[in-house]
Design an enzyme around this catalytic site. Structure first.
Site, PDB file in Angstrom:
ATOM      1  N   LYS A 189      -8.902  13.642   4.809  1.00  0.00           N
ATOM      2  CA  LYS A 189      -7.954  12.519   4.772  1.00  0.00           C
ATOM      3  C   LYS A 189      -6.945  12.746   5.880  1.00  0.00           C
ATOM      4  O   LYS A 189      -6.914  13.829   6.469  1.00  0.00           O
ATOM      5  CB  LYS A 189      -7.238  12.451   3.423  1.00  0.00           C
ATOM      6  CG  LYS A 189      -6.632  13.790   2.979  1.00  0.00           C
ATOM      7  CD  LYS A 189      -5.984  13.716   1.605  1.00  0.00           C
ATOM      8  CE  LYS A 189      -6.971  13.811   0.467  1.00  0.00           C
ATOM      9  NZ  LYS A 189      -6.932  12.662  -0.432  1.00  0.00           N
ATOM     10  N   ARG A 190      -6.121  11.731   6.208  1.00  0.00           N
ATOM     11  CA  ARG A 190      -5.057  11.943   7.183  1.00  0.00           C
ATOM     12  C   ARG A 190      -4.224  13.163   6.777  1.00  0.00           C
ATOM     13  O   ARG A 190      -4.068  13.446   5.580  1.00  0.00           O
ATOM     14  CB  ARG A 190      -4.165  10.704   7.260  1.00  0.00           C
ATOM     15  CG  ARG A 190      -4.802   9.540   7.980  1.00  0.00           C
ATOM     16  CD  ARG A 190      -5.036   9.829   9.443  1.00  0.00           C
ATOM     17  NE  ARG A 190      -3.823   9.794  10.185  1.00  0.00           N
ATOM     18  CZ  ARG A 190      -3.571   8.985  11.217  1.00  0.00           C
ATOM     19  NH1 ARG A 190      -4.503   8.142  11.633  1.00  0.00           N
ATOM     20  NH2 ARG A 190      -2.413   9.022  11.850  1.00  0.00           N
ATOM     21  N   LYS A 247       0.273  14.652   1.149  1.00  0.00           N
ATOM     22  CA  LYS A 247      -1.111  14.877   0.717  1.00  0.00           C
ATOM     23  C   LYS A 247      -1.386  16.371   0.479  1.00  0.00           C
ATOM     24  O   LYS A 247      -2.399  16.742  -0.100  1.00  0.00           O
ATOM     25  CB  LYS A 247      -2.088  14.313   1.744  1.00  0.00           C
ATOM     26  CG  LYS A 247      -2.030  12.781   1.882  1.00  0.00           C
ATOM     27  CD  LYS A 247      -2.999  12.277   2.942  1.00  0.00           C
ATOM     28  CE  LYS A 247      -2.852  10.805   3.291  1.00  0.00           C
ATOM     29  NZ  LYS A 247      -3.469   9.892   2.282  1.00  0.00           N
ATOM     30  N   LYS A 302     -15.087   7.922  -3.119  1.00  0.00           N
ATOM     31  CA  LYS A 302     -16.311   8.200  -2.353  1.00  0.00           C
ATOM     32  C   LYS A 302     -16.903   9.554  -2.745  1.00  0.00           C
ATOM     33  O   LYS A 302     -18.127   9.693  -2.893  1.00  0.00           O
ATOM     34  CB  LYS A 302     -16.023   8.142  -0.848  1.00  0.00           C
ATOM     35  CG  LYS A 302     -15.569   6.767  -0.386  1.00  0.00           C
ATOM     36  CD  LYS A 302     -14.896   6.784   0.997  1.00  0.00           C
ATOM     37  CE  LYS A 302     -14.112   5.482   1.206  1.00  0.00           C
ATOM     38  NZ  LYS A 302     -13.223   5.547   2.388  1.00  0.00           N
ATOM     39  N   HIS A 329       0.799  -1.227   0.000  1.00  0.00           N
ATOM     40  CA  HIS A 329       0.000   0.000   0.000  1.00  0.00           C
ATOM     41  C   HIS A 329       0.829   1.272   0.000  1.00  0.00           C
ATOM     42  O   HIS A 329       0.295   2.350   0.286  1.00  0.00           O
ATOM     43  CB  HIS A 329      -0.926   0.052   1.225  1.00  0.00           C
ATOM     44  CG  HIS A 329      -1.957  -1.030   1.270  1.00  0.00           C
ATOM     45  ND1 HIS A 329      -3.240  -0.853   0.796  1.00  0.00           N
ATOM     46  CD2 HIS A 329      -1.895  -2.291   1.737  1.00  0.00           C
ATOM     47  CE1 HIS A 329      -3.932  -1.970   0.986  1.00  0.00           C
ATOM     48  NE2 HIS A 329      -3.133  -2.859   1.549  1.00  0.00           N
ATOM     49  N   THR A 348      -8.814   6.369  -1.636  1.00  0.00           N
ATOM     50  CA  THR A 348     -10.159   5.810  -1.775  1.00  0.00           C
ATOM     51  C   THR A 348     -11.213   6.868  -1.493  1.00  0.00           C
ATOM     52  O   THR A 348     -12.341   6.763  -1.980  1.00  0.00           O
ATOM     53  CB  THR A 348     -10.359   4.595  -0.829  1.00  0.00           C
ATOM     54  OG1 THR A 348      -9.837   4.941   0.461  1.00  0.00           O
ATOM     55  CG2 THR A 348      -9.641   3.371  -1.348  1.00  0.00           C
TER      56      THR A 348
HETATM   57  C1  26Q Z   1       3.194   0.082  10.497  1.00  0.00           C
HETATM   58  C2  26Q Z   1       4.102  -0.310  11.470  1.00  0.00           C
HETATM   59  C3  26Q Z   1       4.048   0.224  12.748  1.00  0.00           C
HETATM   60  C4  26Q Z   1       3.045   1.154  13.056  1.00  0.00           C
HETATM   61  C5  26Q Z   1       2.137   1.525  12.084  1.00  0.00           C
HETATM   62  C6  26Q Z   1       2.212   1.001  10.806  1.00  0.00           C
HETATM   63  C7  26Q Z   1       1.245   1.439   9.774  1.00  0.00           C
HETATM   64  C8  26Q Z   1      -0.094   1.543  10.077  1.00  0.00           C
HETATM   65  C9  26Q Z   1      -1.002   1.953   9.129  1.00  0.00           C
HETATM   66  C10 26Q Z   1       1.668   1.718   8.492  1.00  0.00           C
HETATM   67  C11 26Q Z   1       0.741   2.129   7.526  1.00  0.00           C
HETATM   68  C12 26Q Z   1      -0.613   2.241   7.837  1.00  0.00           C
HETATM   69  C13 26Q Z   1      -1.627   2.663   6.876  1.00  0.00           C
HETATM   70  C14 26Q Z   1      -1.409   2.856   5.597  1.00  0.00           C
HETATM   71  C15 26Q Z   1      -2.476   3.294   4.674  1.00  0.00           C
HETATM   72  O1  26Q Z   1      -3.578   3.597   5.097  1.00  0.00           O
HETATM   73  N1  26Q Z   1      -2.190   3.332   3.372  1.00  0.00           N
HETATM   74  C16 26Q Z   1      -3.197   3.733   2.404  1.00  0.00           C
HETATM   75  O2  26Q Z   1      -3.850   2.564   1.922  1.00  0.00           O
HETATM   76  C17 26Q Z   1      -4.951   2.898   1.095  1.00  0.00           C
HETATM   77  C18 26Q Z   1      -5.660   1.612   0.732  1.00  0.00           C
HETATM   78  O3  26Q Z   1      -4.915   0.913  -0.219  1.00  0.00           O
HETATM   79  C19 26Q Z   1      -4.509   3.670  -0.118  1.00  0.00           C
HETATM   80  O4  26Q Z   1      -5.661   4.081  -0.823  1.00  0.00           O
HETATM   81  C20 26Q Z   1      -3.700   4.897   0.292  1.00  0.00           C
HETATM   82  O5  26Q Z   1      -3.153   5.510  -0.853  1.00  0.00           O
HETATM   83  C21 26Q Z   1      -2.573   4.477   1.232  1.00  0.00           C
HETATM   84  O6  26Q Z   1      -1.878   5.612   1.701  1.00  0.00           O
END
Ligand code: 26Q
Length: 830
Positions: free
Chosen positions: A564-565, A570, A676, A373, A672
């Site tokens: 979004k975050r 972004k 929406k 991702h 995503t």
């Molecule tokens: C990993 C290790 C330790 C702590 C936290 C994490 C961690 C947690 C959440 C790393 C990444 C995330 C989330 C990532 C995320 O939301 N990515 C998004 O995924 C979406 C679905 O595919 C995409 O549409 C977005 O582009 C992408 O940023």
């Protein structure tokens, strides 16, 4: 008596109080649950009592279908998808379950008969915030589509006691408070303490010879505890399939440490109990890994081992041997967070089920598929070897063995290329040693996919290039999608009604049917109704904004939304530069003709991400000044909606006119939210990034506001020695906007308040905000131009909705089923 007859007897016929779908059965069931589950009667029931009584009423109807689903699967033993994800953001359940059962209106009437407003109960629900953003929400959309497509599936994860923090804005700043979502209990879940799993941690390994004289290894952990599954039924739309979301909750192994207790160490026994529970206590609120977070690695191992043990237990009930695991299950890794599963399945098969290595590897490698991702190298997960060894000593040995065999394969294919061997190794040895989780996932999986066409292409060219060279056949693309049930039908009932009256309801389970709308894009009466739907949703959001932000907004203004975050890539600050530019124009020429806009922002910043938090302060600070300035009255409004969530999304997406998808090209894997918004008739202003590329392809370039550098141009600009300050010196409006922020006007005269942000933009600007500024501003001019022609705007809006069929998660899931999982529908009859 046959099993089915017994079930029938238990459920008591079609208008049973537990299963009936008529208005009367629902009303009676509601009162029954209120009385016998809650111990309340209508006259004294609180809102929460009523909410729970309805939730149990709905849950009964889900369980009825769940039992039918389990029976069907027992009889047919179908191949099953296991989705492994550290995060889920399912949103509120009530409305979605009513919708998928097809009883929203009956229920509304049943409750109205008791003087209860369904919307009040829906509003009351607190959603499980068990994720950070896109990745967790994608997992939830996939659950909805899997059930709707009648695919046998289990979604495994962690039942965090505290989900993503609640965000409040105090004095313009983000303040985090804990999300105690289980405080009043969760009526949707069912605890299954009898199928708890044991989890080991720490200690050491030793080798021994078994009875047959074979060399084996055993793990002598220093600690063990328990994972208890807590299940939530997930119903598909218009079908009887109910799949499972099975989340693990950590507990002490014995419930009590009797050793310590018998020694008289009562305190020590309780402490150990508490320590075990810590494991599933809280979600990490970062959407990027932080090096060396011990508890996070424990969480990952915890839910992975429980899930794999659970699969092996289910396999046992089918009488298939462990070496046929991969025939029964396909295990999808949602990013690398569950990638330890590759080593853990090897351990379970070799150490506990006594398969030999090569056979175990065949099984393992044929079981897993990995979804990536991200393209940001800093977001690739890696764990320090010493930490890994102290927690998972046996897994590290197994990883070394996997790696040795893998690197032999690399050397065979690419002889005399030790640089490549070092780049590809699962162990990073360029400095302090790390386990590279993406490499483990690639080596242990038979398929690897990105989440949008551009992302999948860039993966092969950048972060996973060496793996593509070695195994091109493993690589695939699966463009993300979102569920139209939640994000159109539930969030935008007015639009759903208009669609059903204009075409028919076939779009609900086949979004490509919306194409039939195109022929109404010139129908003046239809345009009018389309605008009415949007206006009603904008008025609704306006009420919410005044409640949450205390600001009054004009529903006739252009609602320009970015939700979004908060992240530098972004580029929420690019949006702010546009706002400040418009503000400057009005101040310099009070009569300038500017389209009235309401800028709405929403999103959380990771608590430790300084620059993201500063961006939130900037948005609020600019809003503070702009919203009060009589010179701009009626033309610009800026609001920051606190605590963005799935639930707030329901109110936000349908009310947007313009969707801001403005990340630096090459950085957003897919996005995503972009889907929406567009599904609800917002027009997109966006870069050629992530799924924006495909959205533009589908809706047509003439219906999309494109700006900015391409991913290739971004790379070239940076490689050629990018000098953002030159852009600042040579663009008067850009200089004016940045200078105004630097002047202290938005920070009570404090010129340093936003200095780190400004300096970053002027001196390095890694996300090319300044390089895209002029193009963005020009594109926003084009947006305003189209807005001035309402018929044209509305036609573009209709075309967007009509052509969004591709972005249903039903399409994504159908592709995963066909190309990766090799599973097909198993209909369930009631
Ligand atoms: C990993 C290790 C330790 C702590 C936290 C994490 C961690 C947690 C959440 C790393 C990444 C995330 C989330 C990532 C995320 O939301 N990515 C998004 O995924 C979406 C679905 O595919 C995409 O549409 C977005 O582009 C992408 O940023």
């Amino acid at each position: 008596m046959t099993a089915r007859k017994r079930d029938d007897a238990a459920k008591g016929g079609e208008d049973s109080i537990r299963t009936g779908l008529s208005e009367d059965s629902i009303r009676l069931a509601f009162l029954d649950n209120l009385f016998y589950v809650q111990g309340r009667f209508l006259e004294v029931a609180s809102l929460d009592d009523k909410y729970k009584a309805l939730a149990y009423t709905v849950r009964d109807r889900l369980l009825h279908r769940w039992v039918a689903t389990v029976r069907t699967y027992q009889q047919t033993n179908p191949r099953t998808v296991c989705y492994l994800s550290a995060e889920y953001l399912p949103g509120p359940f009530m409305g979605n379950n009513l919708l998928n059962l097809g009883i929203s209106e009956v229920t509304r009437k049943a409750l109205a008969g008791l003087g209860i407003e369904l919307d009040d109960l829906l509003e009351h629900e607190e959603e499980p915030g068990l994720g950070n953003g896109g990745l967790g929400r994608l997992a939830a959309c996939f659950m909805d589509s899997l059930a709707t497509l009648q695919i046998p599936a289990i979604s495994y994860g962690i039942r965090y006691e505290f989900g993503i923090f609640n965000q409040r804005i105090r004095d313009g700043e983000q303040v985090e408070t804990t999300d105690n979502w289980l405080r009043y209990g969760n009526p949707w879940e069912v605890r299954r303490p009898h199928i708890a799993c044991t989890v080991k941690l720490g200690g050491r390994t030793e080798s021994y010879h078994d009875e047959a004289g074979r060399w084996r290894v055993r793990w002598l952990p220093s600690e063990t505890f328990r994972g208890v599954p807590i299940d939530t039924p997930i119903l598909g739309h218009g079908v009887n399939t109910v799949n499972l979301m099975r989340l693990w909750s950590a507990e002490a192994a014995e419930g009590f440490d009797f050793h310590a207790f018998n020694r008289g160490d009562y305190y020590g026994a309780v402490v150990r109990e508490v320590r075990s529970e810590t494991i599933s206590k809280v979600l990490y609120p970062n959407d990027e890994p932080e090096i060396g977070k011990r508890l996070r690695l424990i969480q990952q191992h915890f839910f992975v081992t429980c899930s794999l043990q659970d699969m092996l237990r289910v396999l046992g009930t089918t009488e298939l041997p462990p070496e046929r695991f991969h025939e029964k299950f396909c295990v999808q890794l949602n990013d690398t967070h569950p990638a330890i599963a590759v080593a853990e399945l090897m351990r379970l098969l070799v150490d506990e089920h006594h398969l030999d290595w090569d056979l175990a590897w065949q099984v393992t490698h044929n079981s897993f598929a990995y979804t990536n991702h991200t393209l940001l190298p800093e977001a690739l997960e890696k764990w320090p070897v010493p930490l890994f060894e102290s927690l998972l000593p046996r897994h590290l040995e197994i990883i070394y063995e996997i790696n040795a065999r893998f690197l032999d394969e690399v050397r065979m294919r690419f002889p005399f290329d030790e640089a490549r061997v070092r780049r590809m190794s699962i162990i990073d040895e360029s400095g302090p040693r790390y386990v590279r989780m993406a490499h483990l996932a690639c080596v242990g999986s038979f398929a690897i996919n990105g989440v949008a066409e551009l992302h999948s292409r860039l993966l092969k060219e950048t972060v996973l290039r060496d793996f593509y060279d070695l195994w091109p056949e493993k690589f695939q693309n699966k463009t993300n999608g979102v569920t139209p049930r939640r994000f159109v039908m539930l969030a935008n009932p007015g639009l759903a009604r208009l669609l059903n009256e204009t075409i028919d309801s076939s779009w609900e389970n086949d979004l490509t049917q919306l194409r039939a709308l195109e022929k109404y894009a010139d129908d003046a009466a239809f345009l009018e109704r389309w605008r009415d739907v949007k206006r009603e949703r904008k008025a609704h959001l306006g009420l919410l904004i005044s409640r949450l932000c205390g600001a009054r907004v004009d529903p006739d203004s252009l609602f320009d939304v970015q939700a979004k975050r908060i992240h530098e890539y972004k580029r929420q600050h690019l949006n702010v530069l546009h706002i400040v530019t418009l503000y400057n124009r009005i101040k310099h020429d009070p009569s300038s003709d500017i389209v009235p806009r309401t800028f709405v922002f929403g999103g959380k910043a990771a608590p430790g991400y300084f620059m993201a938090k500063l961006m939130i302060r900037l948005i609020n600070a600019v809003g503070e000044v702009v919203n009060r300035d009589p010179a701009v009255a009626g033309r610009l409004k800026v609001v920051f909606l606190p605590n963005f969530s799935v639930k707030l999304g329901h109110a936000l997406y349908p009310a947007a006119d313009l969707s801001e998808q403005i990340s630096t090209a090459g950085k957003e894997a897919s996005g995503t939210g972009n889907m929406k918004f567009a599904m609800n008739g917002a027009l997109t202003i966006g870069t050629l990034d992530g799924a924006n590329v495909e959205i533009r392809e589908e809706v047509g370039a003439e219906n999309f506001f494109l700006f900015g550098l391409t991913a290739e141009e971004v790379e070239h600009r940076l490689a050629a020695g990018y000098r953002p300050r030159d852009l600042y010196e040579n663009d008067a409006e850009l200089k004016g906007a940045l200078d105004l922020i630097g002047s202290g006007l938005f920070s009570h005269g404090d010129r340093d308040a936003f200095r780190p942000l400004i300096d970053n933009l002027l001196n390095s600007d890694p996300y090319l905000v300044l390089a895209d500024y002029a193009s963005y501003i020009a594109c926003q001019e084009a947006v305003s131009g189209v807005w001035r022609d309402p018929a044209r705007w509305t036609r573009m809006s209709i075309c967007n909705v009509a052509r969004m069929g591709k972005f249903s998660s039903d399409r994504s899931i159908a592709e995963y089923c066909r190309d990766i999982w090799k599973v097909s529908a198993v209909p369930v009859v009631l």
